[in-house]
Design a protein around this motif. Structure first.
Motif, PDB file in Angstrom:
ATOM      1  N   ASP A  38       0.813  -1.220   0.000  1.00 35.61           N
ATOM      2  CA  ASP A  38       0.000   0.000   0.000  1.00 35.61           C
ATOM      3  C   ASP A  38       0.851   1.278   0.000  1.00 35.61           C
ATOM      4  O   ASP A  38       0.321   2.378   0.031  1.00 35.61           O
ATOM      5  N   ARG A  39       2.166   1.136  -0.076  1.00 40.72           N
ATOM      6  CA  ARG A  39       3.050   2.312  -0.056  1.00 40.72           C
ATOM      7  C   ARG A  39       3.080   2.979  -1.428  1.00 40.72           C
ATOM      8  O   ARG A  39       3.168   2.324  -2.460  1.00 40.72           O
ATOM      9  N   ASP A  40       3.021   4.302  -1.441  1.00 44.11           N
ATOM     10  CA  ASP A  40       3.054   5.086  -2.682  1.00 44.11           C
ATOM     11  C   ASP A  40       4.505   5.228  -3.139  1.00 44.11           C
ATOM     12  O   ASP A  40       5.296   5.902  -2.482  1.00 44.11           O
ATOM     13  N   LEU A  41       4.838   4.611  -4.254  1.00 40.06           N
ATOM     14  CA  LEU A  41       6.189   4.694  -4.813  1.00 40.06           C
ATOM     15  C   LEU A  41       6.186   5.448  -6.138  1.00 40.06           C
ATOM     16  O   LEU A  41       7.062   5.245  -6.975  1.00 40.06           O
ATOM     17  N   SER A  42       5.232   6.358  -6.311  1.00 37.75           N
ATOM     18  CA  SER A  42       5.130   7.093  -7.573  1.00 37.75           C
ATOM     19  C   SER A  42       6.334   8.006  -7.814  1.00 37.75           C
ATOM     20  O   SER A  42       6.611   8.361  -8.961  1.00 37.75           O
ATOM     21  N   ALA A  43       7.080   8.367  -6.779  1.00 33.75           N
ATOM     22  CA  ALA A  43       8.274   9.198  -6.950  1.00 33.75           C
ATOM     23  C   ALA A  43       9.468   8.370  -7.429  1.00 33.75           C
ATOM     24  O   ALA A  43      10.496   8.926  -7.803  1.00 33.75           O
ATOM     25  N   CYS A  44       9.341   7.044  -7.414  1.00 32.97           N
ATOM     26  CA  CYS A  44      10.427   6.156  -7.825  1.00 32.97           C
ATOM     27  C   CYS A  44      10.303   5.811  -9.309  1.00 32.97           C
ATOM     28  O   CYS A  44       9.232   5.941  -9.898  1.00 32.97           O
ATOM     29  N   GLY A  82      19.518  -7.036 -10.822  1.00 32.51           N
ATOM     30  CA  GLY A  82      19.602  -7.294 -12.256  1.00 32.51           C
ATOM     31  C   GLY A  82      18.775  -6.321 -13.075  1.00 32.51           C
ATOM     32  O   GLY A  82      19.041  -6.115 -14.267  1.00 32.51           O
ATOM     33  N   LEU A  83      17.776  -5.714 -12.456  1.00 31.28           N
ATOM     34  CA  LEU A  83      16.951  -4.694 -13.107  1.00 31.28           C
ATOM     35  C   LEU A  83      17.386  -3.289 -12.691  1.00 31.28           C
ATOM     36  O   LEU A  83      16.690  -2.319 -12.987  1.00 31.28           O
ATOM     37  N   ARG A  84      18.491  -3.206 -11.981  1.00 28.08           N
ATOM     38  CA  ARG A  84      18.982  -1.943 -11.421  1.00 28.08           C
ATOM     39  C   ARG A  84      17.923  -1.313 -10.519  1.00 28.08           C
ATOM     40  O   ARG A  84      17.699  -0.108 -10.537  1.00 28.08           O
ATOM     41  N   ALA A  85      17.271  -2.152  -9.723  1.00 23.88           N
ATOM     42  CA  ALA A  85      16.240  -1.704  -8.780  1.00 23.88           C
ATOM     43  C   ALA A  85      16.787  -1.816  -7.366  1.00 23.88           C
ATOM     44  O   ALA A  85      17.613  -2.683  -7.080  1.00 23.88           O
ATOM     45  N   ASP A  86      16.324  -0.916  -6.502  1.00 25.05           N
ATOM     46  CA  ASP A  86      16.744  -0.969  -5.104  1.00 25.05           C
ATOM     47  C   ASP A  86      15.570  -1.208  -4.155  1.00 25.05           C
ATOM     48  O   ASP A  86      15.741  -1.242  -2.942  1.00 25.05           O
ATOM     49  N   THR A  87      14.376  -1.361  -4.723  1.00 24.38           N
ATOM     50  CA  THR A  87      13.168  -1.573  -3.925  1.00 24.38           C
ATOM     51  C   THR A  87      12.244  -2.523  -4.669  1.00 24.38           C
ATOM     52  O   THR A  87      12.098  -2.414  -5.889  1.00 24.38           O
ATOM     53  N   VAL A  88      11.632  -3.453  -3.956  1.00 22.54           N
ATOM     54  CA  VAL A  88      10.597  -4.309  -4.534  1.00 22.54           C
ATOM     55  C   VAL A  88       9.319  -4.114  -3.733  1.00 22.54           C
ATOM     56  O   VAL A  88       9.356  -3.784  -2.553  1.00 22.54           O
ATOM     57  N   LYS A 107      16.353   5.309  -5.112  1.00 21.95           N
ATOM     58  CA  LYS A 107      17.486   6.081  -4.601  1.00 21.95           C
ATOM     59  C   LYS A 107      17.431   7.491  -5.172  1.00 21.95           C
ATOM     60  O   LYS A 107      17.354   7.688  -6.377  1.00 21.95           O
ATOM     61  N   GLY A 108      17.432   8.468  -4.280  1.00 20.24           N
ATOM     62  CA  GLY A 108      17.377   9.864  -4.702  1.00 20.24           C
ATOM     63  C   GLY A 108      15.956  10.382  -4.896  1.00 20.24           C
ATOM     64  O   GLY A 108      15.760  11.570  -5.071  1.00 20.24           O
ATOM     65  N   ALA A 109      14.944   9.517  -4.865  1.00 19.10           N
ATOM     66  CA  ALA A 109      13.565   9.969  -5.024  1.00 19.10           C
ATOM     67  C   ALA A 109      13.100  10.615  -3.732  1.00 19.10           C
ATOM     68  O   ALA A 109      13.451  10.180  -2.640  1.00 19.10           O
ATOM     69  N   SER A 110      12.318  11.687  -3.861  1.00 22.42           N
ATOM     70  CA  SER A 110      11.782  12.321  -2.659  1.00 22.42           C
ATOM     71  C   SER A 110      10.432  11.681  -2.362  1.00 22.42           C
ATOM     72  O   SER A 110       9.467  11.877  -3.079  1.00 22.42           O
ATOM     73  N   LEU A 111      10.394  10.890  -1.304  1.00 24.96           N
ATOM     74  CA  LEU A 111       9.166  10.219  -0.902  1.00 24.96           C
ATOM     75  C   LEU A 111       8.452  11.070   0.131  1.00 24.96           C
ATOM     76  O   LEU A 111       9.071  11.821   0.876  1.00 24.96           O
TER      77      LEU A 111
END
Length: 131
Positions: A38-44, A82-88, A107-111
């Motif tokens: 339910d977390r908003d990750l739209s800044a990522c 492998g997808l250069r992702a830091d969050t799933v 990384k670097g996104a303002s949440l």
């Protein structure tokens, strides 16, 4: 007596295997965060999707659903670099030993402060570096 021992050994082996964790964390997976669904990750930046599977049954016996969920999460974390992702983030709930995850680079996104992880409960203090 001999038949009883022969029957007990396979049951004991299956019970022991059900207690084991079959999936180990890969070197890059330890740095990958897991966000609640339910977390908003739209800044990522969305990097893709990950589908993972594990055995949820050993013969007629179901494995502990918490262990299965934990192993699915670990596999997703292992695949994220492998997808250069830091969050799933879970896309679906586990079903029959399968689960899908979204992969993000945050990384670097303002949440939003409401979406930020809770501060650590240690006595250490974190101070951001000046750029």
């Amino acid at each position: 007596m001999h038949r009883r021992v022969m029957f007990a050994m396979p049951v004991a082996l299956i019970a022991l295997a059900g207690a084991c964790t079959f999936v180990k964390m890969a070197p890059g997976g330890a740095q990958v965060q897991v966000a609640r669904s339910d977390r908003d990750l739209s800044a990522c930046q969305r990097r893709g999707e990950i589908e993972v599977t594990v055995k949820d049954r050993l013969g007629p016996y179901s494995r502990d659903p918490i262990r299965v969920r934990d192993e699915l999460e670990t596999l997703a974390r292992n695949e994220a670099p492998g997808l250069r992702a830091d969050t799933v983030q879970p896309k679906t709930e586990p079903a029959d030993g399968e689960q899908r995850f979204f992969a993000f680079r945050c990384k670097g996104a303002s949440l939003n402060a409401a979406d930020a992880p809770a501060p650590a409960t240690s006595s250490a203090q974190t101070i951001p570096l000046k750029e």
